[in-house]
Design an enzyme around this catalytic site. Structure first.
Site: not given
Ligand code: PAF
Length: 283
Positions: A33-34, A37, A152, A189
């Protein structure tokens, strides 16, 4: 924050909250998580009385040769992030719990109108895997609303279509993309980028913004704008898969009258596959 691993225990917790009249939000994630999130968790917190986060690295959304095995698993750090964001329960199911009959040959959900274009051209099994796991999570948790990031964007549009087509009683809430100070969209990523690649990566957003400026200045040759953007990315050392201008709500090719557009792109940089998208609202 409670941690639940079993389907029945997760169901019982949410049923108890619903009995008390609470509105429950689910934020599905694959962990690592970053801040992106965390912002979705805080959005869920504002919209609901109870927040469930799930962490599940879903095997069915990774194609052969993709990074399923290498995908970062950072549960201890993730717990801190979730606690700080005010999450009430963390659901961490096993692959067996999510796919009791095995995931090869099990039930899959497909939204062909949205899964075979853009990223779906390059990741043919990806969106069937996403839809299949998200429907399972919605069936287990039974939230009133579920929160997904606009980063996304294709996933978001596809999941809206899935819950509408299948009459799933859940509201889908979109959270804005969270960016690094230089504009790079936060992503699990990004950690695959070397220092040199990290310096080049913000060019993806800059290129999308140039494309938007063209549209806002009145350019309407979409193909020419997309080709220009692809050239720019290649010149900078990225390996673009696509840059496409689409209608924001449906992701179809825009009609001449379309006003709410989205520019979407995917490009490789070293080992990292970067995706990004921005809104364009024409006057
Ligand atoms: O966006 C993600 O992290 C995943 O695709 C999701 C929605 C958690 C499904 O595995």
């Amino acid at each position: 924050m409670k941690t639940l691993r079993g389907v029945q225990s997760m169901r019982r917790v949410v049923a108890g909250w619903h009995d008390l009249g609470a509105r429950v939000a689910l934020v599905p994630t694959m962990g690592n998580l970053h801040e992106g999130h965390a912002s979705l968790m805080r959005l869920a917190r504002r919209r609901a009385d109870r927040v469930v986060a799930s962490i599940f690295v879903n095997p069915t959304q990774f194609g052969p040769g993709e990074d399923f095995a290498a995908y970062p698993r950072t549960l201890a750090a993730d717990r801190h992030t979730l606690r700080a964001a005010g999450v009430d329960a963390l659901f961490v199911p096993t692959v067996r719990a999510m796919y009791p009959g095995g995931h090869d040959g099990g039930t899959l959900v497909s939204v062909p109108a949205l899964s075979r274009q853009l990223c779906g051209v390059y990741r043919p099994v990806h969106f069937d895997g996403v839809a299949s796991v998200v429907l399972r999570l919605l069936n287990i948790v039974a939230p009133d609303l579920a929160v997904f990031g606009e980063k996304d964007y294709q996933q978001l549009v596809l999941l809206r279509r899935m819950v509408s087509d299948l009459h799933v009683p859940v509201g889908i809430v979109a959270g804005p993309t969270v960016r690094e100070p230089d504009g790079l969209a936060m992503s699990s990523r990004n950690g695959y980028l070397t220092a040199g690649e990290r310096r080049i990566a913000p060019l993806l957003l800059r290129t999308l913004r140039e494309c938007r400026m063209g549209l806002l200045a009145g350019e309407r040759d979409f193909r020419a704008l997309e080709r220009r953007a692809l050239r720019r990315l290649k010149q900078a050392g990225l390996r673009p898969e696509y840059v496409e201008i689409r209608e924001a709500g449906t992701l179809q090719a825009p009609s001449a009258r379309a006003r709410r557009l989205r520019i979407l792109a995917a490009a490789w940089l070293g080992r990292a596959r970067l995706i990004d998208n921005i809104a364009v609202n024409l006057p």
